[in-house]
Design a protein around this motif. Structure first.
Motif, short mmCIF file in Angstrom:
data_model
loop_
_atom_site.label_atom_id
_atom_site.label_comp_id
_atom_site.label_asym_id
_atom_site.label_seq_id
_atom_site.Cartn_x
_atom_site.Cartn_y
_atom_site.Cartn_z
N GLN A 5 0.82 -1.21 0.00
CA GLN A 5 0.00 0.00 0.00
C GLN A 5 0.85 1.26 0.00
OE1 GLN A 5 -2.04 -0.73 3.70
NE2 GLN A 5 -3.88 -1.43 2.64
N ILE A 6 0.28 2.30 -0.61
CA ILE A 6 0.79 3.65 -0.45
C ILE A 6 -0.26 4.37 0.38
CG2 ILE A 6 1.29 5.84 -1.60
CD1 ILE A 6 2.18 4.20 -4.04
N ILE A 7 0.15 4.93 1.51
CA ILE A 7 -0.79 5.56 2.42
C ILE A 7 -0.51 7.06 2.43
CG2 ILE A 7 -1.70 5.62 4.77
CD1 ILE A 7 -0.52 2.73 5.05
N GLU A 8 -1.51 7.82 2.04
CA GLU A 8 -1.44 9.28 2.04
C GLU A 8 -2.17 9.76 3.29
OE1 GLU A 8 -0.44 12.98 0.48
OE2 GLU A 8 -0.02 11.11 -0.55
N PHE A 9 -1.48 10.53 4.13
CA PHE A 9 -2.07 11.06 5.36
C PHE A 9 -2.47 12.51 5.15
CE2 PHE A 9 0.50 7.58 6.80
CZ PHE A 9 -0.20 7.04 7.85
N LYS A 10 -3.69 12.83 5.56
CA LYS A 10 -4.18 14.20 5.51
C LYS A 10 -4.90 14.52 6.82
CE LYS A 10 -2.75 15.23 1.47
NZ LYS A 10 -1.66 16.18 1.35
N ILE A 25 -2.29 6.94 -8.66
CA ILE A 25 -3.29 6.12 -9.35
C ILE A 25 -3.36 6.33 -10.85
CG2 ILE A 25 -4.77 5.91 -7.31
CD1 ILE A 25 -6.55 8.10 -8.51
N ASN A 26 -2.77 7.41 -11.36
CA ASN A 26 -2.93 7.74 -12.77
C ASN A 26 -1.60 7.63 -13.52
OD1 ASN A 26 -3.52 8.78 -15.25
ND2 ASN A 26 -4.21 10.78 -14.53
N PRO A 27 -1.40 6.54 -14.25
CA PRO A 27 -0.14 6.35 -14.98
C PRO A 27 0.13 7.45 -16.01
CG PRO A 27 -1.42 4.33 -14.99
CD PRO A 27 -2.29 5.41 -14.41
N SER A 31 3.83 12.92 -12.78
CA SER A 31 4.45 12.66 -11.48
C SER A 31 4.20 11.25 -10.96
CB SER A 31 3.91 13.64 -10.43
OG SER A 31 3.78 14.92 -10.90
N PHE A 32 3.59 10.39 -11.78
CA PHE A 32 3.20 9.04 -11.35
C PHE A 32 4.42 8.28 -10.83
CE2 PHE A 32 2.35 4.51 -12.31
CZ PHE A 32 1.20 4.35 -11.56
N PHE A 33 4.24 7.60 -9.69
CA PHE A 33 5.34 6.82 -9.13
C PHE A 33 4.94 5.44 -8.61
CE2 PHE A 33 3.70 9.28 -5.56
CZ PHE A 33 3.63 8.35 -4.55
N ASN A 34 3.69 5.04 -8.79
CA ASN A 34 3.20 3.77 -8.26
C ASN A 34 3.34 2.65 -9.31
OD1 ASN A 34 1.96 1.79 -6.75
ND2 ASN A 34 -0.08 2.68 -6.92
N TYR A 35 4.56 2.41 -9.73
CA TYR A 35 4.80 1.42 -10.79
C TYR A 35 4.59 -0.01 -10.33
CZ TYR A 35 6.64 5.41 -13.28
OH TYR A 35 6.76 6.62 -13.88
N GLU A 36 4.59 -0.24 -9.01
CA GLU A 36 4.36 -1.59 -8.49
C GLU A 36 2.87 -1.89 -8.35
OE1 GLU A 36 6.33 0.64 -6.72
OE2 GLU A 36 8.24 -0.07 -7.50
N GLY A 37 2.02 -0.90 -8.57
CA GLY A 37 0.57 -1.11 -8.49
C GLY A 37 0.06 -1.32 -7.09
#
Length: 71
Positions: A5-10, A25-27, A31-37
């Motif tokens: 998981q990638i967890i964004e805290f707000k 989430i948007n390839p 700035s997309f960096f979630n290449y591992e899905g």
């Protein structure tokens, strides 16, 4: 970030910016960096006001994009 998981805290839903979420989430985003899905989770510290139509709309949009919102 965890293995799955990638967890964004707000602090609140008012602090959420969709372009920050798009990085995960948007390839097509530059700035997309979630290449591992990894699953994207948005943690909001303050109580989410579900009576606010803007907040409800944003929550629905995030869910439709596969983002899990937790509080």
């Amino acid at each position: 970030m965890t293995q799955h998981q990638i967890i964004e805290f707000k602090k609140s839903m008012y602090a959420v910016k969709m372009d920050q979420i798009d990085k995960c989430i948007n390839p097509s985003s530059s700035s997309f960096f979630n290449y591992e899905g990894r699953e994207t989770v948005l943690y909001v510290d303050e109580i989410i006001d579900t009576s606010n139509p803007q907040t409800t709309k944003m929550n629905q949009e995030l869910n439709s994009k596969g983002v899990t919102v937790v509080n």
